[in-house]
Every structure is written in structure tokens, then in C-alpha cells.
Scaffold this motif. Sequence first.
Motif, short mmCIF file in Angstrom:
data_model
loop_
_atom_site.label_atom_id
_atom_site.label_comp_id
_atom_site.label_asym_id
_atom_site.label_seq_id
_atom_site.Cartn_x
_atom_site.Cartn_y
_atom_site.Cartn_z
N UNK A 105 74.72 64.88 56.64
CA UNK A 105 74.41 63.57 56.06
C UNK A 105 73.12 62.97 56.60
N UNK A 106 72.27 63.83 57.12
CA UNK A 106 70.97 63.38 57.65
C UNK A 106 70.00 64.54 57.56
N UNK A 107 68.72 64.22 57.32
CA UNK A 107 67.70 65.27 57.30
C UNK A 107 66.49 64.80 58.07
N UNK A 143 70.70 59.67 56.05
CA UNK A 143 69.74 59.08 56.97
C UNK A 143 68.48 59.95 57.01
N UNK A 144 67.32 59.32 56.84
CA UNK A 144 66.05 60.05 57.04
C UNK A 144 65.70 60.00 58.51
N UNK A 145 65.62 61.16 59.13
CA UNK A 145 65.19 61.23 60.54
C UNK A 145 63.71 61.63 60.53
N UNK A 146 62.92 60.95 61.33
CA UNK A 146 61.48 61.17 61.25
C UNK A 146 60.87 61.55 62.59
N UNK A 168 65.64 56.73 60.77
CA UNK A 168 65.98 56.95 62.18
C UNK A 168 64.82 57.72 62.79
N UNK A 169 64.10 57.10 63.71
CA UNK A 169 62.93 57.75 64.31
C UNK A 169 63.37 58.47 65.58
N UNK A 199 63.00 42.15 60.82
CA UNK A 199 62.91 41.74 59.41
C UNK A 199 64.14 42.16 58.61
N UNK A 200 65.07 42.85 59.27
CA UNK A 200 66.32 43.21 58.60
C UNK A 200 66.34 44.59 57.99
N UNK A 201 65.32 45.40 58.30
CA UNK A 201 65.28 46.74 57.72
C UNK A 201 66.21 47.68 58.47
N UNK A 202 66.83 48.61 57.75
CA UNK A 202 67.71 49.60 58.38
C UNK A 202 66.87 50.69 59.05
N UNK A 203 66.39 50.37 60.24
CA UNK A 203 65.54 51.27 61.00
C UNK A 203 66.15 51.42 62.39
N UNK A 204 66.25 52.66 62.85
CA UNK A 204 66.87 52.95 64.14
C UNK A 204 65.97 53.88 64.94
#
Length: 478
Positions: free
Chosen positions: A155-157, A187-190, A244-245, A263-268
Motif C-alpha cells: 500500500x505504498x510505493x 502512500x507516496x514515499x519519496x 512520506x519523505x 498548512x494541513x497537508x498529509x505529509x510525513x
Amino acid sequence: MATTLITGGTVVSATGRANADVLVDGERIVAVLEPGSELLGTDLKSGVDTVIDATGKYVIPGGIDAHTHMELPFGGTAAIDTFETGTRAAAHGGTTSIVDFAVQRYGERVQDGLDAWHAKAAGECAIDYGFHQIVGGVDADAIEAMKTLPDQGVTSFKLFMAYPGVFYSDDAQVLKAMQVSRDTGMLTMMHAENGPAIDVLAEQLIEEGKTDPYFHGIARAWQMEEEATHRAIMLANLTGAPLYVVHVSAKQAVEQLAWARDKGQNVFGETCPQYLYLSLEEQLGASSDEWGAFEGAKWVCSTPLRSREEGHQDAMWQALRTNDLQMVSTDHCPFCMKDQKELGLGDFRKIPNGIGSIEHRMDLMYQGVVTGEITLERWVELTSTTPARMFGMYGQKGVIQPGADADIVVYDPNGHTSIGLDKTHHMAMDHSAWEGYEIDGHVDTVLSRGKVIVDDNAYLGAKGDGRFIKRGLSQYLV
Ligand code: URP
Ligand code: ZN
Ligand code: ZN
């Protein structure tokens, strides 16, 4: 089914601690009880098959390392830990689940990459394991294949803004993949570093004769991480993808994450032990009779170690306290000095990138409790509970409660762990990146789904004990 009672310990969760006994039946936790409780008039101690005395010790959910690379092909070689050796080492260190990265590159099919990773891991692991998918070649076929991954428990790449010609995606590819993330909830992992710009700087350094491992970190300057992190955030903002960084090391990159989160962004974001404890200055100073200045190759990883003078390590600890960063994973990607790291003798660009830490993450992070950087509860949260929630495993993993898998670590705060090749080293590398580190604590007993797999430094498990974890979507997303 065998029953086990862990008695007399302090059960620690992400939200608190309590003196409690933990009752395990087969593979699951069935009760968390007041110390010395009877159940239906029966004294539990005499009624169970096994009693583990945890008096004076912490009883915590097993560690979850959500960023590992067993056998990753990289730089003309492959990470030296197999699923067998790497997960056994993880078990010794109190980690009971990993999420490793299946690999797809240009010209390859995503499903083939995932199938290959299943084949590598099946029947080999000491502990449970899941997969993220590296998509190193975003094309029309890959986009279609990615949409099938959640049904397979992936469920993540991960995408790479670094490593042109290897795993790199340009902005157009990132955008298209993020649209899949938005549509599927994956989830996008970067990997957020500006790869093309780094490659120019690296080439110029080599032309100037600056070939030592230290210059790896100079080429991969913090500006490269900050810029790519910002770009990833903006592309995620535009597409609505959760982001997700991985392996954050620059304080400026954390500022970007904090800005987006505010700012409320879904960033982890996650960081790793190497960015908390190790520094570019120490890498510059590293030298040995065997390797000279090339000794610094042991710590070549990307993102790179950062300058302590610039305050990156302190900023990482602070971000873990303030929740600007939410997790600590290892990015376990081990290479030997002999035959592997030494490929980069005379050219730092050819040193395979990666450090091995899977065995030491729980201990290294516990040392942060000892030194007052984080609380006991935050230790559990960063290393187990949040990874479980972030990657769709919570309830089954990451918590000590009835119904959860009995993945449990008995941790002795009065014990001691000396890290080193001749001491505590079960990873396959020929060196330890953590040689000489002393930990004021010790992993005493490790249970994986109810089975004691490590006790008093002895390995009691077997390869094949670990099962594939079919993950759900991130539990941080509504
Ligand atoms: O140096 C690192 N991090 N090696 C593993 C590959 C990656 O980028 O995570
Ligand atoms: Zn990476
Ligand atoms: Zn990695």
C-alpha cells in the motif's frame, strides 16, 4: 496452543506506562492484566505453559523497521544481508517486523519485481515482513500495475528524485505516479534529493581530484534535499497525494515538512539513527591503517551524513520531539568494505550507498531516552506504534492489547549493550557502522507471534518463522 505470561514488568505504549501482566495464547495477546491477577479463580502463573519474569524491565511492542533493503541491487553489487541474515539480526535487536522494498526498474514489470521479492523472502525470514514497491520506471504499464498493489497488501510505493539512470523519476513521472497515489490511497514515499544537480557537482569534484568518501556528502548538499523536498510537497499538494519523505537528514528539509503539515497537508517524514548520531565531520576525520581516508566509505549513504556544526543532528532530535518527523527507520542497506564499498576507491560516486543498522535501531533510540532526547513513550511511538499506523498494520502490530499479534520485547533498562563486530553483530557486513557505541539498556527477550525467538542473546527462532504482512492503507489518512 501454548500460553505465556509476561509478569512483573512495566508495559509501555505510545501514550503511557503501567505495571501489568501480559497473557499470550498461541500467536496473540489475549489479556493485559493487573499484576498478579487471577483469571476465573485460577492463579495465572501456575496455569500457563511459560512464565517470563519481567520484573524491573520494560515490556514493549516489537519494533517495526519500515525501511529496509535486503539484497538491494545497487552500484554493480547488492546489499549483503539476505532476508535470512537481515531479519535474524533484526530479531536480536528487538525488531519483529520489517517493511522491505521490492524493486522495479526501467523496462521491468512492476508485478515481476514484486514477485521476485516474494520469492527472495518466502521461507527465509525470522520475523514478519511486508513490502513497499520501488517504482524506478514510471511508464504506462507501471501505472496500471501500481493500481493492483493495494489488493496484494502493498500500500505504498517509493519514487526517487535522485540516482539518474538507476531509479530516477523526473517531475512528469512523479506527477503521474502521485495521481495513482491520490486515486488509490497508497502512500507516496519519496527519496527527495535533486539527482541531476548532484551528479553535476559530483563530476566537478572528481575532476578536481576530490575523490574521497567525504566528498559524497559535499556533492549532496542540504540545498539538494531542501529543494527536492519542497518540489515533492508541491507536486503532492497539486495532485492530492499523501506524501512520506524517507531518510530526512537536513534541517531545512524538516522545515519544509513542518511548513506543509502546518498548512494541513498529509505529509510525513522519517529520519534514521545515522542522522541523529553521526556527522560529516566524523566521516571526514575517519581514517584507518587498512583503508586510510577511504574508511569514511562505511558511512556513505544517501541522503548523506550532515554537518554537526550546522546543527542538523540536534534539529532531527527536536523534530522527533515536536512530531515534525514521525518515525525512525534504519534504511538498512548494508555493504561490506571488501569487494563492495571498495568499488569506489578513487571515485566516491562508485561507492554503493548504504549503512546497516537493523540490529541496533531499538537500542540506539533507547539511548535517546537515556540522554533525555525523547521520552520512553515516544521511543515506542517512533519505533513501533507510528510505523504500524503509517503503513496499515496497527492493531495487529505496534501495540500491546488483546487481539494483537504477540510481538513483544522485554527490554532491560539496567542492562548494557556494547555494539561492535566482535560483540553484538549478526548482520552480514564485514564491519559495524556503529563500532564502539555503548547502550545503557539491553534487549532481553523477543517474542514473535507468541514464540520466543531471542532470549538472553541466544537465537531460538528459525528461518521461515516470519510471514508476509498483507498491509492495509495508512491509518493516518481519512
Ligand atoms: O544510501 C541509501 N539510502 N541506500 C539505500 C537506497 C535508498 O536510497 O534508500
Ligand atoms: Zn532513498
Ligand atoms: Zn532506502
